[in-house]
Write a protein that holds these residues in place. Structure first.
Motif, PDB file in Angstrom:
ATOM      1  N   ARG A 123     -39.268 -19.171 -68.982  1.00  0.00           N
ATOM      2  CA  ARG A 123     -39.078 -20.604 -68.739  1.00  0.00           C
ATOM      3  C   ARG A 123     -38.427 -20.834 -67.374  1.00  0.00           C
ATOM      4  O   ARG A 123     -38.836 -21.718 -66.611  1.00  0.00           O
ATOM      5  CB  ARG A 123     -38.230 -21.217 -69.861  1.00  0.00           C
ATOM      6  CG  ARG A 123     -38.917 -21.216 -71.219  1.00  0.00           C
ATOM      7  CD  ARG A 123     -38.219 -22.140 -72.197  1.00  0.00           C
ATOM      8  NE  ARG A 123     -36.860 -21.721 -72.519  1.00  0.00           N
ATOM      9  CZ  ARG A 123     -36.545 -20.890 -73.501  1.00  0.00           C
ATOM     10  NH1 ARG A 123     -37.508 -20.370 -74.262  1.00  0.00           N
ATOM     11  NH2 ARG A 123     -35.290 -20.562 -73.744  1.00  0.00           N
ATOM     12  N   TRP A 124     -37.426 -20.039 -67.063  1.00  0.00           N
ATOM     13  CA  TRP A 124     -36.775 -20.168 -65.743  1.00  0.00           C
ATOM     14  C   TRP A 124     -37.745 -19.799 -64.622  1.00  0.00           C
ATOM     15  O   TRP A 124     -37.777 -20.446 -63.567  1.00  0.00           O
ATOM     16  CB  TRP A 124     -35.540 -19.257 -65.685  1.00  0.00           C
ATOM     17  CG  TRP A 124     -34.296 -19.917 -66.187  1.00  0.00           C
ATOM     18  CD1 TRP A 124     -33.672 -19.702 -67.372  1.00  0.00           C
ATOM     19  CD2 TRP A 124     -33.533 -20.912 -65.501  1.00  0.00           C
ATOM     20  NE1 TRP A 124     -32.568 -20.502 -67.481  1.00  0.00           N
ATOM     21  CE2 TRP A 124     -32.452 -21.260 -66.343  1.00  0.00           C
ATOM     22  CE3 TRP A 124     -33.645 -21.555 -64.279  1.00  0.00           C
ATOM     23  CZ2 TRP A 124     -31.497 -22.202 -65.991  1.00  0.00           C
ATOM     24  CZ3 TRP A 124     -32.706 -22.497 -63.913  1.00  0.00           C
ATOM     25  CH2 TRP A 124     -31.646 -22.818 -64.768  1.00  0.00           C
TER      26      TRP A 124
ATOM     27  N   SER B 222     -40.992 -20.053 -64.623  1.00  0.00           N
ATOM     28  CA  SER B 222     -41.982 -21.121 -64.480  1.00  0.00           C
ATOM     29  C   SER B 222     -41.398 -22.303 -63.708  1.00  0.00           C
ATOM     30  O   SER B 222     -42.076 -22.894 -62.852  1.00  0.00           O
ATOM     31  CB  SER B 222     -42.469 -21.579 -65.866  1.00  0.00           C
ATOM     32  OG  SER B 222     -43.117 -20.531 -66.544  1.00  0.00           O
TER      33      SER B 222
ATOM     34  N   ARG C 202     -36.774 -16.993 -72.595  1.00  0.00           N
ATOM     35  CA  ARG C 202     -35.923 -17.792 -71.708  1.00  0.00           C
ATOM     36  C   ARG C 202     -36.184 -17.474 -70.244  1.00  0.00           C
ATOM     37  O   ARG C 202     -36.290 -18.381 -69.400  1.00  0.00           O
ATOM     38  CB  ARG C 202     -34.450 -17.540 -72.044  1.00  0.00           C
ATOM     39  CG  ARG C 202     -33.452 -18.323 -71.198  1.00  0.00           C
ATOM     40  CD  ARG C 202     -32.046 -18.109 -71.734  1.00  0.00           C
ATOM     41  NE  ARG C 202     -31.064 -18.782 -70.914  1.00  0.00           N
ATOM     42  CZ  ARG C 202     -30.468 -18.240 -69.854  1.00  0.00           C
ATOM     43  NH1 ARG C 202     -30.795 -16.991 -69.496  1.00  0.00           N
ATOM     44  NH2 ARG C 202     -29.586 -18.908 -69.146  1.00  0.00           N
TER      45      ARG C 202
ATOM     46  N   LEU D 251     -43.648 -19.067 -73.145  1.00  0.00           N
ATOM     47  CA  LEU D 251     -42.445 -19.856 -72.872  1.00  0.00           C
ATOM     48  C   LEU D 251     -41.388 -19.692 -73.954  1.00  0.00           C
ATOM     49  O   LEU D 251     -40.317 -20.287 -73.868  1.00  0.00           O
ATOM     50  CB  LEU D 251     -42.808 -21.339 -72.713  1.00  0.00           C
ATOM     51  CG  LEU D 251     -43.730 -21.661 -71.526  1.00  0.00           C
ATOM     52  CD1 LEU D 251     -44.059 -23.146 -71.501  1.00  0.00           C
ATOM     53  CD2 LEU D 251     -43.068 -21.243 -70.206  1.00  0.00           C
TER      54      LEU D 251
ATOM     55  N   TRP E 154     -48.800 -21.630 -75.103  1.00  0.00           N
ATOM     56  CA  TRP E 154     -47.438 -21.746 -74.570  1.00  0.00           C
ATOM     57  C   TRP E 154     -46.524 -20.641 -75.093  1.00  0.00           C
ATOM     58  O   TRP E 154     -45.307 -20.710 -74.910  1.00  0.00           O
ATOM     59  CB  TRP E 154     -46.849 -23.115 -74.951  1.00  0.00           C
ATOM     60  CG  TRP E 154     -47.827 -24.240 -74.831  1.00  0.00           C
ATOM     61  CD1 TRP E 154     -48.367 -24.967 -75.848  1.00  0.00           C
ATOM     62  CD2 TRP E 154     -48.408 -24.756 -73.633  1.00  0.00           C
ATOM     63  NE1 TRP E 154     -49.248 -25.903 -75.367  1.00  0.00           N
ATOM     64  CE2 TRP E 154     -49.300 -25.801 -74.010  1.00  0.00           C
ATOM     65  CE3 TRP E 154     -48.270 -24.445 -72.271  1.00  0.00           C
ATOM     66  CZ2 TRP E 154     -50.039 -26.526 -73.073  1.00  0.00           C
ATOM     67  CZ3 TRP E 154     -49.016 -25.156 -71.352  1.00  0.00           C
ATOM     68  CH2 TRP E 154     -49.884 -26.181 -71.756  1.00  0.00           C
TER      69      TRP E 154
END
Length: 446
Positions: free
Chosen positions: A33-34, A36, A30, A27, A24
């Motif tokens: 993460r957006w 994904s 930032r 991730l 991970w």
């Protein structure tokens, strides 16, 4: 020369702290993460539309052959236009390319939804819309893949690919489930409209993404592997691919595996319902185990840091040998035990191969290399099932699994042997009087 204590704290920590192998780790960023989250929404919408589209074609025509035709029309541009799409990705700013392509795909989905709502949809219109979607996807696919890689350092690209595979699987499950609910309560057009909204969501997220500064210039082979920028032509991408032995080897291994080793939906279906005397429920169980193995493999593949073609080849050979044993399974229980590691090895191999493909070329050629790869992959997907079907007609399901596995493992073994014989050998020369101690000579093996 400064002492170790005089080094900056950040440098000292970076040189002593072990590199993270967490699946991970991508991730941590930032923007990733957006990205994904946006991919999950987009994948869910896409699978909603794909599920509904097959039902819509059947409703319009009542023909299963027409359903296959609509899927082929959408896939056909990947064979003929992917090279141009890859060149466009290399030429245009990546974030702008993704934003525009996602908006265009959304416009196609909304157009289809409107035609369905007005009861003006027919087969010719549906085929035209499918073809337009396929053309846009030849640009959108490589642009999205490379944009995702730009959000993390090169060492974390396998993690980004593994997370992407998990997001794809989760989006597929969610989209397939939501399709039935949406159609039941809101109608077929609503599923297309929902897919259009998912594309707009991605397009809205892209401007806020921040690529990692070094991602645009980093290469796993180092600065020496990055040539001076070449003209943005399709020929440059083809030439680079053909002259890069590791990419040619990757294409060969992946092609053999795709044709003779990964069509489990065909080979295992025939094996389960034939020699093993199982039914649809038994094959459903096998399919579930394959899906679970794929998810586990995606997590394990995300732990890789610097995958190589050798890694892909060894994994392909291991999966092929498991396939041989699976072909000889005396019972369904034994097959289920073998199917899980087969799926895990396949998924890890996919992650490793994708990471090599997307990071090996210099940045200014990656779009065109992905375009070449997409064209080759389309040939495999179109020609593989018929070839495998002929093999099963001749040798049966067991024979096809065994012969295909031996062919893959034998080809990989032969390739590794040839490569090893061609490697230079390091010879250490003993120091004589007057020589510099520890001098080494490099000679090529005869």
């Amino acid at each position: 020369m400064p002492s170790a204590s005089a080094l900056p704290t950040s440098l000292s920590a970076s040189t002593t702290a072990p590199a993270s192998r967490s699946p991970w780790r991508s991730l941590r960023y930032r923007s990733m993460r957006w990205w994904s989250a946006a991919n999950f929404v987009s994948n869910a919408g896409t699978w909603m539309q794909l599920t509904v589209q097959n039902l819509l074609v059947l409703h319009i025509t009542g023909s299963a052959a027409a359903t296959g035709l609509s899927m082929s029309v959408q896939a056909a541009p990947a064979l003929f236009v992917s090279l141009l799409g890859g060149a466009a990705v290399d030429r245009w700013p990546r974030k702008l390319t993704v934003t525009v392509s996602q908006a265009l795909l959304g416009a196609v989905a909304f157009t289809t939804a409107l035609l369905v709502a007005l009861d003006r949809i027919d087969m010719p219109a549906l085929l035209v819309l499918a073809a337009v979607t396929g053309v846009i996807a030849t640009v959108d696919g490589p642009a999205c893949a490379l944009l995702g890689n730009d959000l993390v350092p090169v060492a974390d690209v396998p993690s980004a690919i593994g997370v992407g595979a998990l997001v794809h699987s989760a989006g597929r499950l969610a989209g397939t489930a939501l399709a039935g609910v949406t159609v039941g309560f809101l109608g077929t057009g609503a599923a297309y409209a929902a897919n259009g909204l998912s594309f707009l969501f991605v397009a809205a997220v892209v401007p806020f993404l921040r690529p990692v500064p070094e991602a645009a210039t980093q290469s796993p082979a180092g600065p020496r592997a990055v040539p001076s920028p070449a003209p943005m032509t399709v020929r440059e991408g083809l030439s680079f691919f053909a002259r890069r032995p590791r990419l040619v080897a990757l294409a060969g291994v992946t092609g053999l595996s795709s044709v003779f080793g990964r069509n489990y939906g065909l080979t295992l279906a025939v094996l389960v319902t034939g020699p093993l005397a199982g039914g649809a429920r038994a094959f459903g169980t096998v399919s579930t185990v394959l899906a679970v193995g794929g998810i586990v493999g995606a997590v394990l593949g995300a732990r890789l840091r610097r995958p190589s073609v050798r890694t892909v080849g060894l994994l392909a050979a291991a999966g092929a040998l498991l396939q041989v044993v699976a072909g000889l399974s005396p019972s369904l229980a034994v097959l289920l035990v073998l199917v899980l590691p087969m799926a895990i090895v396949e998924s890890v191999s996919d992650t490793a191969g994708t990471a090599v493909l997307q990071t090996d070329p210099p940045p200014h050629l990656r779009g065109r290399v992905l375009g070449v790869w997409t064209s080759i992959g389309t040939v495999w997907s179109l020609g593989g099932p018929p070839l495998l079907g002929l093999l099963m007609e001749w040798a049966g399901a067991r024979g096809a699994l065994v012969a295909g596995g031996l062919l893959i493992a034998g080809s990989v073994g032969a390739g590794l042997l040839v490569r090893r014989r061609g490697e230079p050998v390091t010879v250490t020369v003993r120091a004589k009087d007057g020589d510099v101690t520890g001098r080494a000579a490099l000679e090529t093996a005869a």
